[in-house]
Design an enzyme around this catalytic site. Structure first.
Site, PDB file in Angstrom:
ATOM      1  N   PRO A 174       0.877  -1.301  -0.112  1.00  0.00           N
ATOM      2  CA  PRO A 174      -0.146  -0.124   0.008  1.00  0.00           C
ATOM      3  C   PRO A 174       0.799   1.298   0.055  1.00  0.00           C
ATOM      4  CG  PRO A 174      -0.430  -1.240   2.227  1.00  0.00           C
ATOM      5  CD  PRO A 174       0.294  -2.109   1.123  1.00  0.00           C
ATOM      6  N   ASN A 175       0.443   2.374  -0.446  1.00  0.00           N
ATOM      7  CA  ASN A 175       0.932   3.643  -0.990  1.00  0.00           C
ATOM      8  C   ASN A 175       2.146   3.723  -1.657  1.00  0.00           C
ATOM      9  OD1 ASN A 175      -1.276   4.975   0.865  1.00  0.00           O
ATOM     10  ND2 ASN A 175      -0.417   4.066   2.372  1.00  0.00           N
ATOM     11  N   ARG A 208       4.805  11.066  -2.458  1.00  0.00           N
ATOM     12  CA  ARG A 208       4.436  10.888  -1.075  1.00  0.00           C
ATOM     13  C   ARG A 208       5.638  11.266  -0.330  1.00  0.00           C
ATOM     14  NH1 ARG A 208       4.854   4.667   1.343  1.00  0.00           N
ATOM     15  NH2 ARG A 208       3.662   5.405   3.172  1.00  0.00           N
ATOM     16  N   TYR A 230      10.613   9.217   1.643  1.00  0.00           N
ATOM     17  CA  TYR A 230      10.736   8.060   0.708  1.00  0.00           C
ATOM     18  C   TYR A 230      11.535   8.707  -0.615  1.00  0.00           C
ATOM     19  CZ  TYR A 230       7.190   6.060   3.786  1.00  0.00           C
ATOM     20  OH  TYR A 230       6.489   5.608   5.159  1.00  0.00           O
ATOM     21  N   ASN A 253       8.419  -4.952  -0.478  1.00  0.00           N
ATOM     22  CA  ASN A 253       7.976  -3.895   0.423  1.00  0.00           C
ATOM     23  C   ASN A 253       6.463  -3.804   0.753  1.00  0.00           C
ATOM     24  OD1 ASN A 253       7.629  -1.601   1.919  1.00  0.00           O
ATOM     25  ND2 ASN A 253       8.966  -0.186   0.410  1.00  0.00           N
ATOM     26  N   ALA A 258       2.664  -0.524   5.206  1.00  0.00           N
ATOM     27  CA  ALA A 258       2.338  -0.541   6.633  1.00  0.00           C
ATOM     28  C   ALA A 258       1.885  -1.866   7.058  1.00  0.00           C
ATOM     29  CB  ALA A 258       1.363   0.414   6.759  1.00  0.00           C
ATOM     30  N   GLU A 295      12.647  -8.462   2.619  1.00  0.00           N
ATOM     31  CA  GLU A 295      11.746  -7.528   2.979  1.00  0.00           C
ATOM     32  C   GLU A 295      12.597  -6.098   2.844  1.00  0.00           C
ATOM     33  OE1 GLU A 295      10.273  -8.086   7.234  1.00  0.00           O
ATOM     34  OE2 GLU A 295       9.903  -5.973   7.368  1.00  0.00           O
ATOM     35  N   HIS A 322      12.435  -2.133   3.138  1.00  0.00           N
ATOM     36  CA  HIS A 322      11.942  -0.734   3.506  1.00  0.00           C
ATOM     37  C   HIS A 322      12.869   0.622   3.108  1.00  0.00           C
ATOM     38  CE1 HIS A 322       8.929  -2.808   5.756  1.00  0.00           C
ATOM     39  NE2 HIS A 322       9.879  -3.545   6.471  1.00  0.00           N
ATOM     40  N   ARG A 325      12.073   5.649  13.166  1.00  0.00           N
ATOM     41  CA  ARG A 325      10.668   6.273  13.165  1.00  0.00           C
ATOM     42  C   ARG A 325       9.632   6.149  14.301  1.00  0.00           C
ATOM     43  NH1 ARG A 325       8.514   5.622   7.340  1.00  0.00           N
ATOM     44  NH2 ARG A 325       6.975   7.264   8.045  1.00  0.00           N
TER      45      ARG A 325
END
Ligand code: DHK
Length: 146
Positions: A10-11, A18, A23, A74, A77, A98, A100, A107
């Site tokens: 998502p996103n 964004r 990012y 990736n 969330a 994975e 990120h 964060r």
């Protein structure tokens, strides 16, 4: 021919637009083009898929068995929430790395934990979109060793 799947949750379709301070300004299309070039240089095929929907990501993971030698993923969330995606990863015989883009450990506290990390082959965190490249290289180089 060996095949890699580059999967984004998502996103990540909004990458480049964004929150660029977190990012970056590279778009997902840029990432796809760059990884396509890299995999081709090693004689691999690349497929890409992005979805904002948990079930679609799970379908894609389930369908990956028998087709791909590795998945660069990736999960956005869902990393922090999805037991269903964790079960999909642990239920297939394809290694998943994975990725990120941001350093999730620097964060908010809710981003510090990954539900998925312990069922993944590896993890790349906080290296920007270069992380996709590094995760891909890990598969390409490890497979070369046989
Ligand atoms: C991307 C997201 O969309 C966030 O929800 C994660 C991850 C971090 C990234 O850094 O690529 O918390």
């Amino acid at each position: 021919m060996k095949r890699l799947l580059l999967l984004n949750g998502p996103n990540l379709n909004r990458l480049g637009k964004r929150e660029p301070s977190i990012y970056g300004t590279t778009t997902l299309e840029d990432v796809h083009a760059e990884i396509k070039q890299l995999t081709a240089a090693y004689g691999w095929e690349l497929d890409t898929f992005q979805s904002n929907h948990e079930g679609e990501l799970i379908d894609c993971l389930q369908d990956a068995e028998g087709t791909y030698q590795g998945i660069v993923f990736n999960p956005g969330a869902y990393t922090h929430t999805s037991i269903a995606i964790r079960d999909a990863i642990s239920g297939i015989d394809v290694p998943v790395i994975e990725v990120h883009i941001s350093n999730i450990h620097q964060r908010e506290a809710f981003r510090h934990h990954s539900m998925l990390a312990s069922v993944c082959y590896g993890q790349v965190v906080g290296l920007g979109t270069t992380g996709y490249r590094l995760a891909t290289l890990a598969f390409l180089e490890e497979n070369k060793k046989g």
